[in-house]
Design a protein around this motif. Structure first.
Motif, PDB file in Angstrom:
ATOM      1  N   PHE A  53       0.923  -1.171  -0.063  1.00 26.30           N
ATOM      2  CA  PHE A  53      -0.006   0.048  -0.001  1.00 26.30           C
ATOM      3  C   PHE A  53       1.029   1.086   0.123  1.00 26.30           C
ATOM      4  O   PHE A  53       0.337   2.437  -0.437  1.00 26.30           O
ATOM      5  CB  PHE A  53      -0.863  -0.036   1.047  1.00 26.30           C
ATOM      6  N   ALA A  54       2.142   1.184   0.448  1.00 28.27           N
ATOM      7  CA  ALA A  54       3.006   2.090   0.351  1.00 28.27           C
ATOM      8  C   ALA A  54       3.338   2.693  -1.036  1.00 28.27           C
ATOM      9  O   ALA A  54       3.566   3.912  -1.338  1.00 28.27           O
ATOM     10  CB  ALA A  54       4.268   2.027   1.349  1.00 28.27           C
ATOM     11  N   MET A  55       3.424   1.509  -1.624  1.00 33.96           N
ATOM     12  CA  MET A  55       3.770   1.719  -3.348  1.00 33.96           C
ATOM     13  C   MET A  55       2.447   2.333  -3.910  1.00 33.96           C
ATOM     14  O   MET A  55       2.712   3.016  -4.794  1.00 33.96           O
ATOM     15  CB  MET A  55       4.150   0.450  -3.883  1.00 33.96           C
ATOM     16  N   LEU A  56       1.494   1.928  -3.628  1.00 32.76           N
ATOM     17  CA  LEU A  56       0.114   2.304  -4.270  1.00 32.76           C
ATOM     18  C   LEU A  56      -0.078   3.844  -3.883  1.00 32.76           C
ATOM     19  O   LEU A  56      -0.231   4.526  -4.825  1.00 32.76           O
ATOM     20  CB  LEU A  56      -1.149   1.570  -3.657  1.00 32.76           C
ATOM     21  N   ARG A  57       0.347   4.063  -2.652  1.00 36.57           N
ATOM     22  CA  ARG A  57       0.268   5.714  -2.550  1.00 36.57           C
ATOM     23  C   ARG A  57       1.176   6.504  -3.189  1.00 36.57           C
ATOM     24  O   ARG A  57       1.033   7.729  -3.641  1.00 36.57           O
ATOM     25  CB  ARG A  57       0.486   5.856  -1.010  1.00 36.57           C
ATOM     26  N   LYS A  58       2.385   5.857  -3.418  1.00 29.67           N
ATOM     27  CA  LYS A  58       3.486   6.615  -4.308  1.00 29.67           C
ATOM     28  C   LYS A  58       2.906   6.699  -5.626  1.00 29.67           C
ATOM     29  O   LYS A  58       3.099   7.663  -6.502  1.00 29.67           O
ATOM     30  CB  LYS A  58       4.802   5.994  -4.054  1.00 29.67           C
ATOM     31  N   LEU A  59       1.983   5.783  -6.021  1.00 37.77           N
ATOM     32  CA  LEU A  59       1.515   5.645  -7.691  1.00 37.77           C
ATOM     33  C   LEU A  59       0.002   6.448  -7.291  1.00 37.77           C
ATOM     34  O   LEU A  59      -0.406   6.377  -8.575  1.00 37.77           O
ATOM     35  CB  LEU A  59       1.336   4.391  -7.882  1.00 37.77           C
ATOM     36  N   ASP A  60      -0.146   7.098  -6.513  1.00 35.48           N
ATOM     37  CA  ASP A  60      -1.605   7.983  -6.567  1.00 35.48           C
ATOM     38  C   ASP A  60      -2.729   6.922  -6.565  1.00 35.48           C
ATOM     39  O   ASP A  60      -3.554   7.300  -7.437  1.00 35.48           O
ATOM     40  CB  ASP A  60      -1.546   9.191  -7.437  1.00 35.48           C
ATOM     41  N   ILE A  61      -2.821   5.581  -6.334  1.00 34.44           N
ATOM     42  CA  ILE A  61      -3.737   4.752  -6.588  1.00 34.44           C
ATOM     43  C   ILE A  61      -4.380   4.697  -5.456  1.00 34.44           C
ATOM     44  O   ILE A  61      -3.745   4.460  -4.249  1.00 34.44           O
ATOM     45  CB  ILE A  61      -3.342   3.345  -7.103  1.00 34.44           C
ATOM     46  N   PRO A  62      -5.570   4.743  -5.225  1.00 31.43           N
ATOM     47  CA  PRO A  62      -6.431   4.759  -4.066  1.00 31.43           C
ATOM     48  C   PRO A  62      -6.483   3.362  -3.070  1.00 31.43           C
ATOM     49  O   PRO A  62      -6.317   2.231  -3.957  1.00 31.43           O
ATOM     50  CB  PRO A  62      -8.043   4.952  -4.632  1.00 31.43           C
ATOM     51  N   THR A  63      -6.356   3.476  -2.016  1.00 33.81           N
ATOM     52  CA  THR A  63      -6.237   2.366  -1.025  1.00 33.81           C
ATOM     53  C   THR A  63      -7.208   1.414  -1.296  1.00 33.81           C
ATOM     54  O   THR A  63      -7.104   0.055  -1.360  1.00 33.81           O
ATOM     55  CB  THR A  63      -6.000   2.678   0.319  1.00 33.81           C
ATOM     56  N   ASP A  64      -8.558   1.905  -1.622  1.00 34.41           N
ATOM     57  CA  ASP A  64      -9.792   1.016  -1.575  1.00 34.41           C
ATOM     58  C   ASP A  64      -9.737   0.138  -2.901  1.00 34.41           C
ATOM     59  O   ASP A  64     -10.207  -0.656  -2.899  1.00 34.41           O
ATOM     60  CB  ASP A  64     -11.003   1.904  -1.740  1.00 34.41           C
ATOM     61  N   THR A  65      -9.030   0.769  -3.924  1.00 33.14           N
ATOM     62  CA  THR A  65      -8.636  -0.291  -5.070  1.00 33.14           C
ATOM     63  C   THR A  65      -8.013  -1.583  -4.891  1.00 33.14           C
ATOM     64  O   THR A  65      -8.594  -2.595  -5.120  1.00 33.14           O
ATOM     65  CB  THR A  65      -7.933   0.738  -6.177  1.00 33.14           C
ATOM     66  N   LEU A  66      -7.025  -1.448  -4.227  1.00 31.25           N
ATOM     67  CA  LEU A  66      -6.263  -2.929  -3.878  1.00 31.25           C
ATOM     68  C   LEU A  66      -6.952  -3.357  -2.723  1.00 31.25           C
ATOM     69  O   LEU A  66      -6.925  -4.791  -3.097  1.00 31.25           O
ATOM     70  CB  LEU A  66      -4.722  -2.410  -3.343  1.00 31.25           C
TER      71      LEU A  66
END
Length: 293
Positions: free
Chosen positions: A186-199
């Motif tokens: 989820f840290a990588m997701l946030r760096k990619l600006d992808i919403p947490t809820d998506t993953l």
């Protein structure tokens, strides 16, 4: 009304269990903390001033202690009581080795012992809807089950002494390791600006986090079937891409990095074309075990 039960250790877990047991009969208790003793008294537990003050007061003693050393110390103390209890139920989270050592101390004094590890949180404990992982001799488990049934949603009878605790510590180890992997992801997701809820949605599918457990452990490993499927070499490639992405994003990773190494080992051993569940064969060799049913 049922016979009294003694609960030693009145922390969050112990007091929750004691509160649930109070619905079925009197509960005696002791804790080294005056604050916890006061809370227990307020809840209706008859609290002793000392551990020795519980000697002979109830045939069954339930332990809910903070660390293995405390469990061993209390087991030794109980074995020296003038009026021995009939059964000790260990619900503290300890290692299988600690459970076996406690059982040996008590067995030498003629006291029965079971390890009844608790799965779940304080709310389920207080509600009397506990899942227990039970280990012990058949006779001691038979004596413990009617007591545990009062506050149990499910009792898993897992085998000899230590089996209950072993199951819990392994289960907890999985949960805690997976938590680190998830935080890294989820840290990588946030760096990619992808919403947490998506993953969360993606992982919360049959093809998500459950897939390795149900399909690869529950089917392939237990059947010894590693033909077809997602190859170890392709899984290694995907793992490399995840590591590269984390590096590019500047995200520190620990658990994900450590988990990559077995893929390298498997591929170096010629297992690249097998399903990646074949990594289990490495542990079969290292531990001299067999995962097949």
């Amino acid at each position: 009304m049922s016979e009294a039960i003694t609960v030693i250790g009145l922390g969050n877990a112990g007091l929750s269990v004691a509160t649930a047991l109070l619905k079925h009969g009197p509960v005696l208790g002791y804790d080294r903390s005056e604050e916890r003793c006061k809370l227990a008294r307020d809840a209706g537990v008859e609290v002793a001033d000392s551990l020795e003050g519980l000697d002979g007061r109830a045939p069954v003693v339930l332990l809910s202690l903070p660390k293995p050393e405390a469990s061993l110390a209390v087991a030794g103390a109980l074995a020296s009581w003038k009026n021995l209890p009939e059964l000790v139920i260990e619900t503290s989270t300890v290692t299988p080795d600690t459970a076996q050592k406690s059982a040996a101390l008590l067995d030498a004094a003629g006291v029965g012992f079971v390890d009844a590890a608790i799965a779940g949180g304080v709310a389920s404990m207080a509600a009397g809807e506990i899942t227990f992982f039970l280990g012990g001799t058949d006779a001691n488990k038979a004596a413990a089950k009617p007591i545990l049934d009062r506050i149990a949603a499910k009792i898993h009878d897992l085998g000899p002494v230590g089996a209950g605790m072993g199951t819990k510590v392994v289960n907890n180890g999985v949960m805690h390791a997976v938590m680190v992997v998830l935080i890294e992801a989820f840290a990588m997701l946030r760096k990619l600006d992808i919403p947490t809820d998506t993953l969360v949605e993606i992982l919360n599918r049959e093809e998500g986090l459950l897939r390795p457990l149900i399909h690869r452990v529950g089917e392939r490993m237990q059947d010894g079937n590693y033909e077809g499927g997602m190859s170890a070499s392709n899984a290694r490639k995907d793992s490399v891409l995840a590591l590269e992405t984390a590096q590019q994003l500047g995200v520190p990773i620990f658990a994900t990095l450590a988990s990559h190494t077995p893929y390298e080992i498997a591929c170096s051993k010629g297992m690249g074309n097998e399903d990646y569940a074949a990594l289990a064969k490495l542990w079969e060799d290292w531990c001299d075990i067999d995962f097949k049913r």
